[in-house]
Design a protein around this motif. Sequence first.
Motif, PDB file in Angstrom:
ATOM      1  N   ARG A  54       0.839  -1.204   0.000  1.00 11.75           N
ATOM      2  CA  ARG A  54       0.000   0.000   0.000  1.00 11.75           C
ATOM      3  C   ARG A  54       0.871   1.250   0.000  1.00 11.75           C
ATOM      4  O   ARG A  54       0.583   2.218  -0.712  1.00 11.75           O
ATOM      5  CB  ARG A  54      -0.945   0.021   1.193  1.00 11.75           C
ATOM      6  CG  ARG A  54      -1.809   1.295   1.185  1.00 11.75           C
ATOM      7  CD  ARG A  54      -2.853   1.267   2.223  1.00 11.75           C
ATOM      8  NE  ARG A  54      -3.867   0.315   1.791  1.00 11.75           N
ATOM      9  CZ  ARG A  54      -5.059   0.221   2.351  1.00 11.75           C
ATOM     10  NH1 ARG A  54      -5.381   0.988   3.349  1.00 11.75           N
ATOM     11  NH2 ARG A  54      -5.929  -0.652   1.915  1.00 11.75           N
ATOM     12  N   ASP A  73      -2.945   5.601   3.081  1.00 16.25           N
ATOM     13  CA  ASP A  73      -4.219   6.051   2.519  1.00 16.25           C
ATOM     14  C   ASP A  73      -4.912   4.921   1.777  1.00 16.25           C
ATOM     15  O   ASP A  73      -4.259   4.116   1.100  1.00 16.25           O
ATOM     16  CB  ASP A  73      -4.007   7.217   1.540  1.00 16.25           C
ATOM     17  CG  ASP A  73      -3.734   8.538   2.239  1.00 16.25           C
ATOM     18  OD1 ASP A  73      -3.712   8.562   3.481  1.00 16.25           O
ATOM     19  OD2 ASP A  73      -3.523   9.541   1.532  1.00 16.25           O
ATOM     20  N   ALA A  74      -6.233   4.877   1.898  1.00 18.01           N
ATOM     21  CA  ALA A  74      -7.012   3.888   1.158  1.00 18.01           C
ATOM     22  C   ALA A  74      -6.910   4.187  -0.331  1.00 18.01           C
ATOM     23  O   ALA A  74      -6.797   5.350  -0.745  1.00 18.01           O
ATOM     24  CB  ALA A  74      -8.470   3.936   1.607  1.00 18.01           C
ATOM     25  N   SER A  76      -8.725   3.519  -4.051  1.00 16.47           N
ATOM     26  CA  SER A  76      -9.850   3.053  -4.842  1.00 16.47           C
ATOM     27  C   SER A  76      -9.295   2.693  -6.216  1.00 16.47           C
ATOM     28  O   SER A  76      -8.754   3.538  -6.913  1.00 16.47           O
ATOM     29  CB  SER A  76     -10.908   4.152  -4.980  1.00 16.47           C
ATOM     30  OG  SER A  76     -11.816   3.808  -5.990  1.00 16.47           O
TER      31      SER A  76
END
Length: 96
Positions: A54, A73-74, A76
Motif C-alpha cells: 500500500r 491512505d485507502a 480506490s
Amino acid sequence: MSKRCPCADPPSGEIFCNDDQLGVCGVIGGKLVVGCFDPPSHIGRIAYREARQRATDNLVLSFVSQVSRGESDAISYTEPDVAAGIFLRFGERNRG
C-alpha cells in the motif's frame, strides 16, 4: 532483472529500470519526466507485505498525480491514475 517501460509520444522510446525502481516516462504536471526513481528506503523495511504494498502504491499514485498521499491512505482501484501508476511501477519484465 530489469523492467522495460515504454514511453508514450511524447517523448516516445523506452527506458529500462531495476526491479525495485519506479520507471517514469511522460508528462507530469506539464513537465517532461523521464527516468528511474528509487523509492524511499524505509518503505522496503515495512514489515507487513500488505502495508509495504500500500505504501508503494501510494508513492506511485502521488508521483503520477502530483497529489500528496499518505503511505496508508485507502486506494480506490477505480481512480483514473491507479491504472497508469500500476503500469508505471511494474513496466514490462525484460528477461533478455
